[in-house]
Design an enzyme around this catalytic site. Structure first.
Site, short mmCIF file in Angstrom:
data_model
loop_
_atom_site.label_atom_id
_atom_site.label_comp_id
_atom_site.label_asym_id
_atom_site.label_seq_id
_atom_site.Cartn_x
_atom_site.Cartn_y
_atom_site.Cartn_z
N TYR A 74 -7.59 5.57 10.38
CA TYR A 74 -7.31 4.17 10.00
C TYR A 74 -8.08 3.84 8.72
O TYR A 74 -9.26 4.17 8.59
CB TYR A 74 -7.77 3.24 11.13
N GLU A 115 -3.71 -2.34 4.62
CA GLU A 115 -4.05 -1.47 5.74
C GLU A 115 -3.11 -0.27 5.77
O GLU A 115 -1.90 -0.44 5.56
CB GLU A 115 -3.88 -2.31 7.02
#
Ligand code: GDP
Ligand code: MN
Length: 382
Positions: free
Chosen positions: A101, A189
């Site tokens: 991530y 993101e």
């Protein structure tokens, strides 16, 4: 402003992030053609303003052109978190060795952007953040200098011990930080950023939120807005210069100024009520804004009372009163109105409203309690 994955991928690619090619399809046939173009296998992905598409069945691998057509047909008929899927993204499938991530968002408490990395990326990141928040590596960005290369490397080596992967991740972080700043984003993101079995780093998902207040600096980004994906009332409010956010309660509020609007909502909660919306009619004197506000509010079936709390500074109370009178005359509200007009020209406003069918109050606590009571008795009556 929220945008779709395919739009976010385009933006990140323009900022030199490693994003695989893609085609957006709105029919199964278009998806099949895309699969033919890329060679199979491909991945077919629902394009909606929601996360967790993988778990909802909105991300599927397809082994052949026919398979891609069939998967696209399935996904285009789906709803994910209440949103209709109107488009799918088709991209070459990737052989994944690891998923991590990478995200940058505003840390309002620290008043700085923060880079977040996590070795356990992918569809379970929310669980990881909730159960083991210490696994997320956080690095604050200097508001002026942005992300420094040494800081990007230090963070990346906490995720990958191996040099090639860690340096590749650091490069991604630096480019993502540049994109975050250039786009005036509030969130960028990549989840997951993957290391392929061949050792390459690829961004196979992307999410970007743009700062609405900065969009005047980015006229091209404004065109990425998907009107279909937005709340119809919020859209209408924005077009007429009002800030409106829909909520689930039954006491609607019409207020001028964001601070007073927040305080009014707090007080509604404090006295046991529940606000139906946030609405700031802004600072200008314009009776038309009042009419629009009431139209928007009344299209919400949950609303049982409408509370006007206006502090007249630049906004003149007599203008608001005029707007109220026009509405009451032309299309009388279906729910009770409770009104507090204080400040510039309040006496004049009071005279104007003297004969009107509405309740008034001069204190903030008083007006809020009256509005909650009005909503309750409307609820009991129905
Ligand atoms: P999200 O669930 O909405 O976040 O959608 P993602 O785009 O992140 O996809 C969810 C998951 O699908 C990813 O975490 C991957 O595990 C898997 N996935 C997506 N694309 C590919 C691909 O090209 N190949 C493989 N093997 N898995 C993929
Ligand atoms: Mn994802």
């Amino acid at each position: 402003m929220n945008i779709h994955e395919y739009q976010a991928r385009d933006l990140l690619r323009r900022h030199d992030l490693p994003v695989p090619p893609q085609v957006v399809a709105s029919t199964p046939e278009e998806a099949a053609n895309a699969a033919r173009e890329f060679d199979t296998p491909v991945v077919v992905k629902a394009q909606v303003h929601a996360g967790g598409r993988g778990k909802a069945g909105g991300v599927k691998l397809a082994q052949s052109v026919d398979d891609a057509r069939a998967r696209a047909e399935e996904i285009l008929g789906m709803q994910i978190k209440g949103l209709d899927v109107r488009r799918v993204l088709v991209a070459p499938a990737v052989d994944i060795a690891r998923e991590v991530y990478v995200g940058i968002t505003l840390d309002r408490a620290a008043a700085r952007p923060v880079l977040m990395l996590c070795a356990e990326g992918g569809v379970d990141i929310e669980e990881v953040a909730r159960l083991t928040p210490e696994k997320i590596v956080r690095t604050h960005l200097d508001p002026v200098r942005g992300l420094q290369p040494f800081a990007a490397r230090a963070a990346s080596f906490q995720v990958f011990s191996e040099g090639r992967a860690a340096l590749g991740l650091a490069r991604v972080c630096l480019r993502l930080a540049a994109a975050f700043a250039a786009l005036d984003a509030t969130l960028v993101e990549i989840n997951p950023l993957v290391v392929t079995t061949a050792g390459d780093i690829l961004a196979i998902d992307a999410k970007i939120n743009l700062d609405d207040n900065a969009l005047t600096r980015h006229p091209k980004l404004e065109s990425l807005r998907d009107l279909d994906a937005e709340d119809a009332r919020e859209r209408k409010a924005r077009a007429r210069g009002l800030s409106y956010i829909h909520l689930d309660g039954d006491v609607a509020c019409v207020v001028n100024g964001a601070g007073l609007a927040m305080a009014t909502m707090d007080l509604i909660q404090h006295y046991g009520g529940s606000p139906a919306n946030f609405l700031d009619i802004g600072g200008s004197s314009n009776p038309e804004k009042v009419t629009t506000a009431l139209e928007i509010i009344q299209s919400d079936p949950n609303v049982r009372a409408i509370l006007f709390n206006i502090f007249g500074g630049i906004t003149r109370c007599d203008d608001v009163a005029q707007g109220l009178l026009t509405v009451i005359e032309t299309s009388p509200p279906r729910v009770p109105l409770v009104v507090r007009l204080i400040g510039t020209n309040e006496e004049r406003a009071r005279e104007m409203l003297a004969g009107a069918k509405l309740e008034t109050a001069s204190g903030m606590d008083e007006v809020v309690q009256k509005a909650i009571a009005a909503a309750r008795s409307a609820g009991e009556a129905s």
